[in-house]
Scaffold this motif. Structure first.
Motif, PDB file in Angstrom:
ATOM      1  N   ARG A  79      30.366 -49.410  14.195  1.00  0.00           N
ATOM      2  CA  ARG A  79      30.900 -49.494  15.560  1.00  0.00           C
ATOM      3  C   ARG A  79      29.772 -49.272  16.566  1.00  0.00           C
ATOM      4  O   ARG A  79      29.670 -49.971  17.563  1.00  0.00           O
ATOM      5  CB  ARG A  79      31.990 -48.453  15.761  1.00  0.00           C
ATOM      6  N   GLY A  80      28.903 -48.306  16.278  1.00  0.00           N
ATOM      7  CA  GLY A  80      27.764 -48.038  17.166  1.00  0.00           C
ATOM      8  C   GLY A  80      26.811 -49.214  17.228  1.00  0.00           C
ATOM      9  O   GLY A  80      26.311 -49.568  18.294  1.00  0.00           O
ATOM     10  N   ILE A  81      26.569 -49.851  16.081  1.00  0.00           N
ATOM     11  CA  ILE A  81      25.685 -51.011  16.036  1.00  0.00           C
ATOM     12  C   ILE A  81      26.282 -52.152  16.862  1.00  0.00           C
ATOM     13  O   ILE A  81      25.591 -52.794  17.655  1.00  0.00           O
ATOM     14  CB  ILE A  81      25.440 -51.456  14.577  1.00  0.00           C
ATOM     15  N   TRP A  82      27.584 -52.402  16.695  1.00  0.00           N
ATOM     16  CA  TRP A  82      28.236 -53.471  17.441  1.00  0.00           C
ATOM     17  C   TRP A  82      28.235 -53.187  18.937  1.00  0.00           C
ATOM     18  O   TRP A  82      28.059 -54.093  19.755  1.00  0.00           O
ATOM     19  CB  TRP A  82      29.669 -53.706  16.941  1.00  0.00           C
ATOM     20  N   GLN A  83      28.434 -51.927  19.303  1.00  0.00           N
ATOM     21  CA  GLN A  83      28.409 -51.572  20.724  1.00  0.00           C
ATOM     22  C   GLN A  83      27.027 -51.831  21.315  1.00  0.00           C
ATOM     23  O   GLN A  83      26.907 -52.375  22.416  1.00  0.00           O
ATOM     24  CB  GLN A  83      28.796 -50.106  20.913  1.00  0.00           C
ATOM     25  N   CYS A  88      23.378 -55.304  24.514  1.00  0.00           N
ATOM     26  CA  CYS A  88      22.181 -56.150  24.606  1.00  0.00           C
ATOM     27  C   CYS A  88      22.544 -57.550  25.084  1.00  0.00           C
ATOM     28  O   CYS A  88      21.864 -58.114  25.945  1.00  0.00           O
ATOM     29  CB  CYS A  88      21.484 -56.240  23.247  1.00  0.00           C
ATOM     30  N   VAL A  89      23.603 -58.115  24.541  1.00  0.00           N
ATOM     31  CA  VAL A  89      24.036 -59.450  24.950  1.00  0.00           C
ATOM     32  C   VAL A  89      24.461 -59.436  26.416  1.00  0.00           C
ATOM     33  O   VAL A  89      24.098 -60.326  27.194  1.00  0.00           O
ATOM     34  CB  VAL A  89      25.186 -59.951  24.042  1.00  0.00           C
ATOM     35  N   LEU A  90      25.211 -58.415  26.792  1.00  0.00           N
ATOM     36  CA  LEU A  90      25.677 -58.296  28.172  1.00  0.00           C
ATOM     37  C   LEU A  90      24.499 -58.178  29.142  1.00  0.00           C
ATOM     38  O   LEU A  90      24.419 -58.905  30.129  1.00  0.00           O
ATOM     39  CB  LEU A  90      26.602 -57.091  28.317  1.00  0.00           C
ATOM     40  N   TYR A  91      23.568 -57.260  28.846  1.00  0.00           N
ATOM     41  CA  TYR A  91      22.411 -57.083  29.721  1.00  0.00           C
ATOM     42  C   TYR A  91      21.502 -58.305  29.708  1.00  0.00           C
ATOM     43  O   TYR A  91      20.941 -58.686  30.734  1.00  0.00           O
ATOM     44  CB  TYR A  91      21.619 -55.831  29.341  1.00  0.00           C
ATOM     45  N   GLY A  92      21.380 -58.934  28.547  1.00  0.00           N
ATOM     46  CA  GLY A  92      20.577 -60.151  28.464  1.00  0.00           C
ATOM     47  C   GLY A  92      21.169 -61.261  29.320  1.00  0.00           C
ATOM     48  O   GLY A  92      20.453 -61.975  30.029  1.00  0.00           O
ATOM     49  N   GLY A  93      22.485 -61.390  29.265  1.00  0.00           N
ATOM     50  CA  GLY A  93      23.162 -62.392  30.095  1.00  0.00           C
ATOM     51  C   GLY A  93      22.982 -62.103  31.572  1.00  0.00           C
ATOM     52  O   GLY A  93      22.732 -63.010  32.369  1.00  0.00           O
ATOM     53  N   CYS A  94      23.096 -60.848  31.951  1.00  0.00           N
ATOM     54  CA  CYS A  94      22.891 -60.463  33.353  1.00  0.00           C
ATOM     55  C   CYS A  94      21.460 -60.761  33.794  1.00  0.00           C
ATOM     56  O   CYS A  94      21.233 -61.248  34.898  1.00  0.00           O
ATOM     57  CB  CYS A  94      23.202 -58.974  33.546  1.00  0.00           C
ATOM     58  N   ALA A  95      20.519 -60.473  32.908  1.00  0.00           N
ATOM     59  CA  ALA A  95      19.115 -60.735  33.229  1.00  0.00           C
ATOM     60  C   ALA A  95      18.888 -62.232  33.439  1.00  0.00           C
ATOM     61  O   ALA A  95      18.159 -62.642  34.356  1.00  0.00           O
ATOM     62  CB  ALA A  95      18.202 -60.206  32.125  1.00  0.00           C
TER      63      ALA A  95
END
Length: 107
Positions: A79-83, A88-95
């Protein structure tokens, strides 16, 4: 958090009433602290043993405890790995959005 606080969270954990964050902390601590692991085992044995005796089931509680604990630890680590991956995907998309906006502003 010291062992006393972790031990106060053991019964809610066994009843599946503990928050995800506290469960992760408890499981991490139990992996490192043999005394708390033993206390968790005792509480599991008493709680689960009484439940199974009530229904007349046969059981190997020691083995069931180890399986249950390993499964819980593995699930909460995943669960921690998936979070982290999701963040990372969310922040990467925002970037990427910010980069495209900046590119549009400076063209």
């Amino acid at each position: 958090m010291d062992c006393i606080n972790y031990r106060m969270n053991m019964l809610p954990y066994l009843k599946h009433e503990l928050s995800i964050k506290k469960t992760q902390k408890l499981l991490s601590h139990v992996e490192e602290c043999a005394e708390c692991k033993e206390e968790l085992k005792v509480q599991f044995l008493v709680m689960e043993g009484m439940k199974r005796l009530e229904y007349g089931k046969t059981f190997n509680l020691e083995e069931d405890f180890e399986k249950s604990l390993k499964t819980s630890i593995r699930e909460y680590k995943m669960r921690g790995i998936w979070q982290k991956l999701l963040l990372c995907v969310l922040y990467g998309g925002c970037a990427l959005v910010v980069l495209f906006l900046l590119k549009g502003i400076f063209l």
